[in-house]
Design a protein around this motif. Structure first.
Motif, PDB file in Angstrom:
ATOM      1  N   GLN A  39       0.943  -1.191  -0.062  1.00 33.78           N
ATOM      2  CA  GLN A  39      -0.098   0.045  -0.135  1.00 33.78           C
ATOM      3  C   GLN A  39       0.744   1.165  -0.064  1.00 33.78           C
ATOM      4  N   PRO A  41       1.205   5.447  -0.094  1.00 32.67           N
ATOM      5  CA  PRO A  41       0.496   6.577   0.269  1.00 32.67           C
ATOM      6  C   PRO A  41      -0.424   7.029  -0.802  1.00 32.67           C
ATOM      7  N   GLY A  42      -1.734   7.160  -0.107  1.00 35.22           N
ATOM      8  CA  GLY A  42      -2.899   7.833  -0.937  1.00 35.22           C
ATOM      9  C   GLY A  42      -3.371   6.616  -1.939  1.00 35.22           C
ATOM     10  N   LYS A  43      -3.065   5.568  -1.837  1.00 31.75           N
ATOM     11  CA  LYS A  43      -3.442   4.543  -2.720  1.00 31.75           C
ATOM     12  C   LYS A  43      -3.916   3.320  -2.037  1.00 31.75           C
ATOM     13  N   GLN A  44      -4.873   2.558  -2.674  1.00 31.82           N
ATOM     14  CA  GLN A  44      -5.368   1.386  -1.976  1.00 31.82           C
ATOM     15  C   GLN A  44      -4.302   0.127  -1.911  1.00 31.82           C
ATOM     16  N   ARG A  45      -4.582  -0.774  -1.008  1.00 25.97           N
ATOM     17  CA  ARG A  45      -3.692  -1.909  -0.999  1.00 25.97           C
ATOM     18  C   ARG A  45      -3.955  -2.456  -1.961  1.00 25.97           C
TER      19      ARG A  45
END
Length: 121
Positions: A39, A41-45
């Motif tokens: 994951q 920063p600022g993104k989905q896993r």
């Protein structure tokens, strides 16, 4: 109790390599699929790589040809060898496994605490 503990993260320059490890411990009867997620920063896993109990592997397109997932069933451990690292590989990497506890019937999903991988340009 079942625990997954990751190790091996760190800071590396672009083009470098890192090897992540994740050891499962506790009252374990068997482990089905073992996976690595990440994951940023600022993104989905996102799912990065999977290895089945039989050793079959699968990778996301973004890491195919650069990362290798493997497992040691005797040690209840999964590895992720990461080569030719890119800045966009920077993320927290989590291991995940489907585990059946001793005396249990079903497999449940367990997660590690995550390990930071940072790739500098």
């Amino acid at each position: 109790q079942v625990q997954l503990v990751e190790s091996g993260g760190g800071l590396v320059q672009a083009g470098g390599s890192l090897r992540l490890s994740c050891a499962a411990s506790g009252s374990i009867s068997s482990i089905n699929a073992m996976n690595w997620y990440r994951q940023a920063p600022g993104k989905q896993r996102e799912l990065v790589a999977t290895v089945t109990s039989g050793g079959e592997t699968n990778y996301s397109d973004s890491v195919k040809g650069r990362f290798t997932i493997s497992r040691d069933n005797a040690k209840n451990t999964v590895y992720l060898q990461m080569n030719s690292l890119k800045p966009e590989d920077t993320a927290i990497y989590y291991c995940n496994a489907a585990i059946r506890r001793v005396g249990g019937t079903y497999y449940y999903n367990y997660w590690g605490q995550g390990t930071q991988v940072t790739v500098s340009s």
